[in-house]
Design an enzyme around this catalytic site. Structure first.
Site, PDB file in Angstrom:
ATOM      1  N   ASP A  49      18.151 107.124 -49.087  1.00  0.00           N
ATOM      2  CA  ASP A  49      16.874 106.460 -48.787  1.00  0.00           C
ATOM      3  C   ASP A  49      16.055 107.214 -47.744  1.00  0.00           C
ATOM      4  O   ASP A  49      14.829 107.153 -47.740  1.00  0.00           O
ATOM      5  CB  ASP A  49      17.098 105.004 -48.354  1.00  0.00           C
ATOM      6  CG  ASP A  49      18.131 104.869 -47.243  1.00  0.00           C
ATOM      7  OD1 ASP A  49      18.728 105.893 -46.852  1.00  0.00           O
ATOM      8  OD2 ASP A  49      18.346 103.744 -46.765  1.00  0.00           O
ATOM      9  N   ARG A  55      17.362  98.047 -58.344  1.00  0.00           N
ATOM     10  CA  ARG A  55      16.033  98.087 -58.975  1.00  0.00           C
ATOM     11  C   ARG A  55      15.946  99.250 -59.946  1.00  0.00           C
ATOM     12  O   ARG A  55      16.514 100.322 -59.715  1.00  0.00           O
ATOM     13  CB  ARG A  55      14.950  98.290 -57.913  1.00  0.00           C
ATOM     14  CG  ARG A  55      14.674  97.097 -57.055  1.00  0.00           C
ATOM     15  CD  ARG A  55      13.489  97.353 -56.145  1.00  0.00           C
ATOM     16  NE  ARG A  55      13.641  98.589 -55.385  1.00  0.00           N
ATOM     17  CZ  ARG A  55      12.620  99.287 -54.886  1.00  0.00           C
ATOM     18  NH1 ARG A  55      11.393  98.902 -55.090  1.00  0.00           N
ATOM     19  NH2 ARG A  55      12.845 100.390 -54.193  1.00  0.00           N
ATOM     20  N   SER A 109      22.875 104.516 -52.196  1.00  0.00           N
ATOM     21  CA  SER A 109      23.025 104.325 -50.740  1.00  0.00           C
ATOM     22  C   SER A 109      24.473 104.064 -50.343  1.00  0.00           C
ATOM     23  O   SER A 109      24.803 103.047 -49.733  1.00  0.00           O
ATOM     24  CB  SER A 109      22.124 103.179 -50.272  1.00  0.00           C
ATOM     25  OG  SER A 109      20.788 103.487 -50.545  1.00  0.00           O
TER      26      SER A 109
END
Length: 899
Positions: free
Chosen positions: A639, A524, A585
């Site tokens: 995250d 994203r 991540s």
């Protein structure tokens, strides 16, 4: 006059509907903790939580206290589906006056009957006479039961009034009397009334029976209710047989309009006026009396027995139930009716005989109709509370009226069908009273106790005491210290990685910030606008083709920059240079806020030329190649840190991040002076704990069960991320599957027959745990849908046990997570020298968000482990997007402040 009398004894259908509604309301009152004491329909728990399944075997002794007898029965079950139990009986007449004497004498007599029966039965078999013999006690009086083998007598009835028993535990009284007879091997394990005995008797022929009605001298019913609705007990899963004690229905006046003058007369003459109004309209002890009073009234109105001597009608009890049955069952004219009346001393002409027969039929027919109304209330209640559209159920039936009146079953079924059309009942007449049923209750109790021991043995290693969890907390704290220390960091299982994030949001951040969230095949790009009025976001998802994931690093990062340019163009942001927070991540060694070396690719990525390189630099170089000046990478975050920062904007006390989803991790603000792996002693820094690997050095080996070891061995990284494999969503379903297979092998589940599908790895999804634990007993429809998916044929008891397994595994996960979190908050409290720490945890992850009990269990356990810490949990919204942008915003704010 006759028509008026008959009309008064006939209750219209609409009035029966109202009566059914009142009874259902009373049933709810009786089950509720708040209103139970005031309820007329007492709804007493019996602590019988299962009906027979056909595997019960052994010798079982039954003692049944009847109206004028003690009945002893020895039942031998062979585990063959209970189709052909062997039964031996002996009946003892009660001595005169014993029912009005001392309670101790009554129980001593019962024990003597047991002793004599056993002496005769086992006279030649000395071996059997010494084996443990479980006894079921049928005691047909109203008791407050608190366990299957503990019950206090509430009140005597049916002509009994022994002293010193009301308020006492009748099981204990019988056991003491049996002990006096030197019968040490006889143990009273279950008490029930005759209604429950009937239900269990009718459950012995391969057809589960869930409702029973006794239509005898008294009247009562019982049924299998959802256990969580029986609020006066602690039981919350499965079902429990509830003894309605519906004889008192109407004692609050709800039956006044259908109570005839004849009923009033019977009530006034009874030993308990105003009580048990319903029973007095339906019990065979009273039906003859209702007929007698109706005949007295009709004689006074000269409608019958004109000019004859009717003095006999003044004698109470002159009309017995047998007289009524003989009169109404006579279809061959009135000759026999006249003969019966003459025997009673009444001279009757043909018209008198016809009219007496009409009155008898009306009284007995009304009794059957009222039983049907009570049954309809039970059936509709069962249907509603099981959340099903229709109910098919077997109803056990016993008693003088039920068995003696040929039309009883027909009326029971037809009227209950009219009142509860959604329910279909099948009547199973009881073959031999309560004796066989009492043996079944006893046998089922022993089967369940053995099953409970076996289940507890399987699940015991997954159940933790507070001391167990305190040990985990201490181990986590020790590993944290090792991870923070420069000398021991390399060998610590909890890596305690510095993130170079030194501040959380303070609310003064302003501006537009970009975020890039890369963690899988999709990524994203976001723009996050921070203003005085709050945060607004816009984002777009882009795909990374497999060829690029597995191509060169340059191709990968060029593709990412192309997507960022596309996004900024669409958002009219190309001309601005915006700070960018990068959520990456993948395992990294972070050496600065904007500098992190990729340790290894995961999740299907294998782009060349990246491992060991600074991923922020790779992104900057790609931007240079593309001549893109619209962004400045200021921070790389994982995250967990993003989650803490996203919540930190809404709550300045948020200094901890927690992820409990497919994986698990935590981060928190540590004092710089304690972070030995980074230069400097001032202020604080967010530490990314990477706690999923806690225990990889063997310190948690003592906790791992056989099931955990099997799950670990079949993962792609055996021996790694051990703590995560006890907690996170990726593994819980597989742990449950391993336990279900072990229980099936031990014959505790699914009749010992596993489905081939259940033997498939990862077939039991973690989302199933959420569905199953949410089921709350309502027909367990959700569980059945899952079982159908797994092609498993399961009983109701199987569903209840599956729920217990899921609860055990998810509770352990929440408790271990709490032990880890307790180590974190206690360390923060001690770091800061506080008596009491108030802190907020920003939390994200599907397991925490979607599981119905996980968050409650986590918070409850944390309170117990860290009582000096006041911890609030705040659900994160988009930690990897909004959180990354806020890391950039905070970095921007602190850089400006320093300038």
């Amino acid at each position: 006059q006759i028509q008026r009398a008959l009309r008064s004894l006939s209750i219209p259908l609409e009035r029966l509907h109202i009566m059914k509604g009142h009874m259902m309301q009373d049933m709810c009152k009786g089950l509720s903790r708040q209103t139970h004491a005031q309820a007329k329909v007492r709804m007493l728990p019996t602590f019988i939580c299962s009906t027979p399944n056909g595997t019960e075997k052994g010798n079982f002794l039954v003692v049944e206290l009847c109206q004028s007898q003690v009945r002893t029965v020895l039942v031998t079950l062979y585990g063959d589906g209970n189709m052909s139990p062997h039964m031996m009986y002996k009946i003892f007449e009660l001595p005169e006056g014993i029912t009005q004497g001392e309670g101790e004498a009554l129980f001593d007599f019962i024990a003597q009957c047991v002793s004599q029966f056993l002496a005769e039965t086992f006279s030649s078999d000395t071996n059997s006479s010494e084996q443990r013999l479980p006894l079921g006690f049928v005691f047909p009086f109203s008791c407050q039961q608190t366990q299957l083998d503990k019950a206090e007598l509430l009140s005597w009835s049916k002509g009994f009034n022994c002293s010193g028993v009301v308020g006492k535990d009748v099981v204990q009284m019988l056991q003491l009397a049996i002990n006096k007879q030197q019968l040490a091997h006889v143990e009273v394990v279950a008490l029930m009334n005759d209604t429950v005995g009937t239900l269990m008797t009718c459950s012995t022929e391969g057809r589960p029976c869930e409702v029973a009605i006794v239509a005898d001298k008294g009247s009562n019913s019982c049924f299998m209710a959802e256990a969580f609705l029986v609020e006066i007990t602690e039981e919350t899963s499965g079902r429990m047989c509830v003894n309605t004690e519906w004889g008192c229905f109407g004692d609050d006046g709800t039956l006044n309009d259908v109570f005839t003058p004849y009923d009033e007369s019977v009530d006034v003459e009874s030993s308990n006026p105003g009580e048990k109004r319903f029973e007095k309209m339906v019990g065979t002890l009273y039906l003859g009396e209702i007929v007698r009073h109706a005949l007295i009234a009709l004689t006074a109105e000269k409608a019958i027995f004109s000019g004859t001597n009717t003095a006999v009608l003044k004698e109470k009890g002159v009309f017995t139930m047998q007289h009524l049955l003989d009169i109404i069952n006579n279809e061959d004219g009135i000759t026999d009716v006249r003969r019966i009346l003459e025997v009673l001393g009444l001279q009757a002409n043909e018209r008198d005989c016809g009219r007496v027969q009409q009155i008898c039929r009306a009284v007995v027919g009304r009794a059957a109709t009222l039983h049907a109304t009570g049954l309809a209330a039970i059936l509709s209640y069962m249907c509603q509370t099981r959340d099903i559209e229709s109910l098919m159920v077997n109803v056990g039936m016993e008693g003088e009226l039920a068995m003696g009146y040929p039309r009883f079953e027909e009326i029971l079924l037809s009227v209950s069908r009219l009142l509860s059309p959604e329910c279909m009942a099948t009547v199973l007449p009881s073959k031999d009273g309560s004796g066989r049923g009492a043996a079944m209750v006893t046998a089922v109790a022993l089967r369940l106790a053995a099953q409970r021991r076996a289940v507890d043995e399987v699940l015991a290693p997954l159940r933790f005491s507070l001391a167990d969890l305190e040990k985990v907390q201490a181990l986590m704290k020790a590993e944290m210290e090792r991870g923070l220390c420069k000398e021991t960091n390399a060998n610590a299982s909890v890596r305690m990685l510095p993130t170079y994030v030194t501040h959380t949001p303070d609310g003064t951040e302003r501006g537009d910030f970009l975020a890039l969230d890369l963690g899988g095949t999709n990524f994203r790009v976001l723009v996050v606008r921070v203003t005085e009025d709050g945060i607004t976001m816009a984002s777009e998802i882009y795909v990374i083709p497999a060829a690029i994931m597995q191509g060169t690093g340059e191709e990968l990062f060029d593709h990412i920059i192309d997507c960022i340019i596309d996004f900024q163009t669409k958002q009219n942001l190309v001309t601005q240079m915006l700070p960018l927070g990068f959520t990456f991540s993948f395992p990294c060694q972070q050496v600065g806020l904007d500098k992190a070396l990729l340790l290894t690719w995961t999740k299907g990525f294998s782009a060349s030329g990246c491992v060991g390189q600074d991923v922020v630099q790779l992104l900057r170089e790609a931007a240079k190649r593309k001549r893109h000046l619209g962004m400045q990478v200021v921070a790389l975050v994982n995250d967990t840190v993003g989650t803490m920062m996203a919540c930190g904007y809404d709550d300045p006390k948020c200094e901890i991040g927690l992820i409990v989803g497919t994986g698990t991790n935590a981060c928190y603000m540590e004092e710089m002076k304690n972070v030995g792996t980074v230069e400097g002693d001032q202020g604080r820094m967010c530490i990314n704990m990477e706690w999923g690997a806690f225990g990889d050095n063997g310190c948690l080996d003592y906790l791992f069960t056989h099931f955990d070891q099997v799950v670990d061995e079949t993962t792609i990284n055996p021996g790694k991320q051990r703590f995560e494999k006890l907690i996170s969503g990726m593994y819980l379903g597989e742990i449950v599957r391993q336990i279900l297979m072990a229980m099936t092998e031990k014959q505790l589940l699914f009749q010992g027959k596993p489905s081939p599908k259940l033997q498939t790895k990862d077939i039991f999804k973690t989302k199933f745990l959420s569905t199953i634990e949410l089921s709350n007993g309502l027909a367990l429809r959700q569980i059945r849908a899952i079982l159908n998916e797994l092609e498993i044929d399961a009983t109701f008891e199987d569903c209840v046990l599956m729920k217990e397994v899921c609860q055990t595994v998810s509770l352990r996960a929440a408790q271990l997570c709490a032990a880890g979190m307790a180590a974190v908050v206690e360390k923060m409290r001690e770091n800061r020298g506080l008596d009491q720490l108030t802190v907020t945890v920003g939390v994200d992850g599907t397991l925490y968000k979607l599981h119905p009990r996980f968050s409650d269990n986590l918070q409850k356990t944390l309170k117990e482990l860290a009582p000096k810490c006041n911890v609030t949990f705040l659900l994160s919204e988009d930690g990897s997007g909004k959180g990354a942008a806020l890391v950039a915003a905070v970095a921007n704010r602190t850089a400006n402040a320093m300038e």
